[in-house]
Write a protein that holds these residues in place. Structure first.
Motif, PDB file in Angstrom:
ATOM      1  N   ASP A 176      -0.166   5.605  12.027  1.00  0.00           N
ATOM      2  CA  ASP A 176      -0.991   6.601  12.693  1.00  0.00           C
ATOM      3  C   ASP A 176      -2.195   6.915  11.796  1.00  0.00           C
ATOM      4  O   ASP A 176      -2.279   6.440  10.654  1.00  0.00           O
ATOM      5  N   GLU A 177      -3.135   7.698  12.301  1.00  0.00           N
ATOM      6  CA  GLU A 177      -4.390   7.906  11.559  1.00  0.00           C
ATOM      7  C   GLU A 177      -4.158   8.621  10.236  1.00  0.00           C
ATOM      8  O   GLU A 177      -4.785   8.283   9.222  1.00  0.00           O
ATOM      9  N   GLU A 178      -3.263   9.589  10.215  1.00  0.00           N
ATOM     10  CA  GLU A 178      -2.991  10.312   8.963  1.00  0.00           C
ATOM     11  C   GLU A 178      -2.448   9.365   7.896  1.00  0.00           C
ATOM     12  O   GLU A 178      -2.862   9.396   6.733  1.00  0.00           O
ATOM     13  N   THR A 179      -1.523   8.486   8.296  1.00  0.00           N
ATOM     14  CA  THR A 179      -0.958   7.523   7.348  1.00  0.00           C
ATOM     15  C   THR A 179      -2.005   6.519   6.891  1.00  0.00           C
ATOM     16  O   THR A 179      -2.075   6.163   5.711  1.00  0.00           O
ATOM     17  N   ALA A 180      -2.861   6.070   7.824  1.00  0.00           N
ATOM     18  CA  ALA A 180      -3.916   5.119   7.468  1.00  0.00           C
ATOM     19  C   ALA A 180      -4.873   5.741   6.449  1.00  0.00           C
ATOM     20  O   ALA A 180      -5.318   5.065   5.507  1.00  0.00           O
ATOM     21  N   ARG A 181      -5.195   7.018   6.619  1.00  0.00           N
ATOM     22  CA  ARG A 181      -6.076   7.684   5.641  1.00  0.00           C
ATOM     23  C   ARG A 181      -5.402   7.781   4.279  1.00  0.00           C
ATOM     24  O   ARG A 181      -6.045   7.636   3.234  1.00  0.00           O
ATOM     25  N   ARG A 182      -4.107   8.026   4.282  1.00  0.00           N
ATOM     26  CA  ARG A 182      -3.375   8.082   3.008  1.00  0.00           C
ATOM     27  C   ARG A 182      -3.391   6.723   2.319  1.00  0.00           C
ATOM     28  O   ARG A 182      -3.538   6.644   1.090  1.00  0.00           O
ATOM     29  N   PHE A 183      -3.256   5.651   3.098  1.00  0.00           N
ATOM     30  CA  PHE A 183      -3.328   4.306   2.516  1.00  0.00           C
ATOM     31  C   PHE A 183      -4.671   4.095   1.816  1.00  0.00           C
ATOM     32  O   PHE A 183      -4.734   3.530   0.717  1.00  0.00           O
ATOM     33  N   LEU A 184      -5.743   4.529   2.471  1.00  0.00           N
ATOM     34  CA  LEU A 184      -7.068   4.365   1.878  1.00  0.00           C
ATOM     35  C   LEU A 184      -7.189   5.156   0.578  1.00  0.00           C
ATOM     36  O   LEU A 184      -7.749   4.673  -0.408  1.00  0.00           O
ATOM     37  N   ASP A 185      -6.666   6.375   0.592  1.00  0.00           N
ATOM     38  CA  ASP A 185      -6.763   7.223  -0.598  1.00  0.00           C
ATOM     39  C   ASP A 185      -5.956   6.653  -1.766  1.00  0.00           C
ATOM     40  O   ASP A 185      -6.400   6.694  -2.919  1.00  0.00           O
ATOM     41  N   GLU A 186      -4.783   6.114  -1.461  1.00  0.00           N
ATOM     42  CA  GLU A 186      -3.921   5.581  -2.522  1.00  0.00           C
ATOM     43  C   GLU A 186      -4.457   4.265  -3.082  1.00  0.00           C
ATOM     44  O   GLU A 186      -4.298   3.976  -4.269  1.00  0.00           O
ATOM     45  N   GLY A 187      -5.064   3.440  -2.225  1.00  0.00           N
ATOM     46  CA  GLY A 187      -5.520   2.115  -2.640  1.00  0.00           C
ATOM     47  C   GLY A 187      -4.378   1.118  -2.694  1.00  0.00           C
ATOM     48  O   GLY A 187      -3.190   1.472  -2.649  1.00  0.00           O
ATOM     49  N   GLY A 188      -4.720  -0.146  -2.818  1.00  0.00           N
ATOM     50  CA  GLY A 188      -3.704  -1.195  -2.878  1.00  0.00           C
ATOM     51  C   GLY A 188      -3.178  -1.628  -1.527  1.00  0.00           C
ATOM     52  O   GLY A 188      -2.253  -2.455  -1.453  1.00  0.00           O
ATOM     53  N   TYR A 189      -3.746  -1.083  -0.439  1.00  0.00           N
ATOM     54  CA  TYR A 189      -3.352  -1.469   0.914  1.00  0.00           C
ATOM     55  C   TYR A 189      -4.457  -2.310   1.548  1.00  0.00           C
ATOM     56  O   TYR A 189      -5.649  -2.023   1.374  1.00  0.00           O
ATOM     57  N   TYR A 190      -4.043  -3.338   2.297  1.00  0.00           N
ATOM     58  CA  TYR A 190      -4.994  -4.244   2.947  1.00  0.00           C
ATOM     59  C   TYR A 190      -4.566  -4.466   4.400  1.00  0.00           C
ATOM     60  O   TYR A 190      -3.373  -4.415   4.719  1.00  0.00           O
ATOM     61  N   TRP A 191      -5.557  -4.732   5.252  1.00  0.00           N
ATOM     62  CA  TRP A 191      -5.237  -5.100   6.628  1.00  0.00           C
ATOM     63  C   TRP A 191      -4.631  -6.503   6.661  1.00  0.00           C
ATOM     64  O   TRP A 191      -5.075  -7.406   5.940  1.00  0.00           O
ATOM     65  N   ASN A 192      -3.648  -6.681   7.509  1.00  0.00           N
ATOM     66  CA  ASN A 192      -2.986  -7.980   7.648  1.00  0.00           C
ATOM     67  C   ASN A 192      -3.836  -8.869   8.566  1.00  0.00           C
ATOM     68  O   ASN A 192      -3.941  -8.620   9.763  1.00  0.00           O
ATOM     69  N   SER A 193      -4.443  -9.905   7.996  1.00  0.00           N
ATOM     70  CA  SER A 193      -5.363 -10.771   8.745  1.00  0.00           C
ATOM     71  C   SER A 193      -4.662 -11.836   9.577  1.00  0.00           C
ATOM     72  O   SER A 193      -5.276 -12.427  10.479  1.00  0.00           O
ATOM     73  N   GLY A 194      -3.403 -12.131   9.275  1.00  0.00           N
ATOM     74  CA  GLY A 194      -2.723 -13.225   9.970  1.00  0.00           C
ATOM     75  C   GLY A 194      -3.141 -14.603   9.501  1.00  0.00           C
ATOM     76  O   GLY A 194      -2.869 -15.601  10.170  1.00  0.00           O
ATOM     77  N   ILE A 195      -3.794 -14.681   8.334  1.00  0.00           N
ATOM     78  CA  ILE A 195      -4.208 -15.958   7.736  1.00  0.00           C
ATOM     79  C   ILE A 195      -3.287 -16.227   6.550  1.00  0.00           C
ATOM     80  O   ILE A 195      -3.030 -15.328   5.744  1.00  0.00           O
ATOM     81  N   PHE A 196      -2.810 -17.475   6.428  1.00  0.00           N
ATOM     82  CA  PHE A 196      -1.828 -17.811   5.394  1.00  0.00           C
ATOM     83  C   PHE A 196      -2.160 -19.152   4.756  1.00  0.00           C
ATOM     84  O   PHE A 196      -2.803 -20.010   5.376  1.00  0.00           O
ATOM     85  N   LEU A 197      -1.669 -19.328   3.536  1.00  0.00           N
ATOM     86  CA  LEU A 197      -1.738 -20.617   2.848  1.00  0.00           C
ATOM     87  C   LEU A 197      -0.412 -20.824   2.124  1.00  0.00           C
ATOM     88  O   LEU A 197      -0.010 -20.000   1.293  1.00  0.00           O
ATOM     89  N   PHE A 198       0.292 -21.924   2.453  1.00  0.00           N
ATOM     90  CA  PHE A 198       1.576 -22.207   1.796  1.00  0.00           C
ATOM     91  C   PHE A 198       1.943 -23.664   2.018  1.00  0.00           C
ATOM     92  O   PHE A 198       1.310 -24.389   2.797  1.00  0.00           O
ATOM     93  N   ASP A 199       2.987 -24.084   1.339  1.00  0.00           N
ATOM     94  CA  ASP A 199       3.469 -25.465   1.399  1.00  0.00           C
ATOM     95  C   ASP A 199       4.399 -25.638   2.595  1.00  0.00           C
ATOM     96  O   ASP A 199       5.254 -24.775   2.866  1.00  0.00           O
ATOM     97  N   ALA A 200       4.250 -26.744   3.320  1.00  0.00           N
ATOM     98  CA  ALA A 200       5.047 -26.982   4.520  1.00  0.00           C
ATOM     99  C   ALA A 200       6.534 -27.073   4.210  1.00  0.00           C
ATOM    100  O   ALA A 200       7.369 -26.530   4.943  1.00  0.00           O
ATOM    101  N   VAL A 201       6.886 -27.748   3.111  1.00  0.00           N
ATOM    102  CA  VAL A 201       8.300 -27.855   2.736  1.00  0.00           C
ATOM    103  C   VAL A 201       8.857 -26.480   2.419  1.00  0.00           C
ATOM    104  O   VAL A 201       9.954 -26.109   2.855  1.00  0.00           O
TER     105      VAL A 201
END
Length: 470
Positions: A176-201
């Motif tokens: 919710d908006e209150e939690t999102a604002r807290r994330f910004l204030d605390e730092g270390g939070y990022y939006w999940n882009s859905g982009i990945f890089l990893f090994d197939a195996v």
């Protein structure tokens, strides 16, 4: 080397009426010169050591997806075709198995096809930062540096530390908006882009540990696939048996090797008309105006006219999206409400939810001009060198009138050529084929008459696009 895996699923209902189930947003030109898929393909040009891409899409989008790859000059691509969408974890698993079984580069760069990244160079730099971690067994995701308390995205909480690749502490659902604002204030939070890089195996091993049904069924679907040209038809029974889980739920939330690279490259998921407005070029009044649009005393709005003149006055912060068969008018902030509109229309079995007025085929496109009881009029556009399959109909006859170009017509055993303002008649039951031998698009008006005019009344006898067996 990296194998790009481009996810072309999703219906983009929040961008209705332009984006629809049978013609979703990744195939539209919304931002930039190309479609969202084409811009995703171009973005790979700046990434070093990249092999031939794989796109994963529904079988319905086979030819539309292939055409957009070809328009970008990409050769050697493969299309993994889902009989039914089962979310991202099974789709990526099928791609991983295909890559390993066919000797392709096993480092997978997984990309949604419908996002905007305004700074491709910064994106390419982030991929290079992630490469070593992924080659050493990490499941790297790209966390968008937030610029506001966004409530429409999931978040990634990175562990505190130094370096450009950070361990993931946890994934967080849309706050919710209150939690999102807290994330910004605390730092270390990022939006999940859905982009990945990893090994197939590594990915398939993780699935065997955390989601073994997906690992088994998706691998079987890939190994039992039918291949036609660049298309790989995943085996239906196996793929449909996969649980419909996201990669976040199936793997990323469970593994202790999840890592995040901060991404500050002008990313947007284009998940609403406000998102389109935010990432588009705006005039002095803050408006995005596309098409035949006239605005008077309108500010901070997105107005798109697909086929006709749209005039608006004395408005602020609105979306006006006009297509041939539907118009949407709302506040730009009504991103979630449009889902309810689409759900309501779907409950009424409105065709405007599923189908766009223009329907794309491997030979070109058609759109319905008029229809009524016992008749339908269509405009056909046949690409140079393309042809409609040799076919017949049980319940309808067809009249073809050439408007522009030269048509080669097969009627039974006879072959004729027609020029502009010439026509021919195809009675029900007669085999026929229409082709364009010229170098310019062929435009034909088709008048159908009969007791049943549905698209399923087509019996294909021969087809250069491999559709007879389908």
């Amino acid at each position: 080397m990296i194998t790009p895996v481009i996810l072309c699923g999703g219906s983009g209902t929040r961008l209705w009426p332009m984006s629809r189930a049978m013609y979703p947003k990744q195939f539209h030109r919304l931002v930039g010169e190309g479609t969202l898929l084409e811009e995703t393909i171009r973005r790979l040009e700046g990434v070093g050591r990249v092999g031939q891409p794989i796109a994963i899409c529904n079988q319905e989008f086979r030819f539309l997806t292939a055409e957009q790859f070809r328009r970008q000059g990409v050769e050697g691509f493969k299309l993994l075709l889902e009989p039914e969408g089962r979310n991202t974890a099974p789709a990526i698993a099928a791609a991983a198995r295909y890559v390993l079984d066919n000797g392709m580069a096993r480092l997978l760069l997984v990309l949604p096809s419908d996002h905007v990244i305004k700074d491709p160079a910064r994106f390419a730099e982030a991929v290079e930062i992630a490469r070593d971690a992924a080659e050493n067994g990490g499941f790297v995701t790209f966390g968008v540096v937030p610029d506001g308390p966004e409530t429409g995205f999931g978040y990634i909480k990175a562990s505190r530390g130094t370096g450009r690749v950070l361990p993931v502490e946890r994934f967080v659902e849309e706050p919710d908006e209150e939690t999102a604002r807290r994330f910004l204030d605390e730092g270390g939070y990022y939006w999940n882009s859905g982009i990945f890089l990893f090994d197939a195996v590594g990915y398939l091993d993780a699935l065997e540990q955390f989601a073994p049904e997906i690992a088994a069924h998706a691998s079987d679907a890939s190994r039992r696939a039918r291949v036609a040209m660049e298309s790989v038809f995943l085996e239906k029974e196996s793929f449909d048996s996969c649980p419909a889980d996201s990669i976040d739920y199936a793997v990323m939330e469970h593994t202790d090797r999840a890592m995040v690279v901060p991404l500050d490259a002008g990313w947007c998921d284009v998940g609403s008309w406000k998102g389109v407005w935010q990432v588009s070029s705006r005039d002095a009044d803050g408006n995005v105006a596309i098409g035949d649009v006239r605005l008077l005393d309108v500010t901070n709005s997105c107005v798109i006219a697909e086929d006709r003149l749209v005039v608006a006055s004395s408005l602020d912060n609105v979306a006006i999206i006009d297509t041939r068969d539907a118009t949407y008018v709302a506040s730009l902030d009504a991103a979630q409400e449009i889902r309810d509109v689409v759900i309501g229309l779907k409950a009424e079995n409105r065709s405007e939810v599923e189908h766009h007025p223009r329907v794309y085929r491997p030979w070109g496109s058609f759109e319905s001009i008029d229809n009524g009881e016992g008749f339908q009029v269509k405009r056909l556009i046949i690409n140079p060198g393309a042809e409609i399959s040799l076919q017949f109909h049980h319940h309808r006859s067809e009249h073809w009138i050439v408007v522009r170009g030269v048509a080669r017509v097969q009627r039974g055993d006879a072959v004729i050529e027609l020029s502009s303002n010439e026509s021919t008649y195809i009675p029900a039951g007669l085999s026929h084929k229409l082709s364009n031998p010229g170098n310019l698009p062929l435009e034909v008006v088709e008048v159908q008459t009969g007791t049943y005019l549905g698209e399923d009344d087509i019996v294909r006898l021969e087809d250069k696009y491999g559709r007879v067996e389908e």
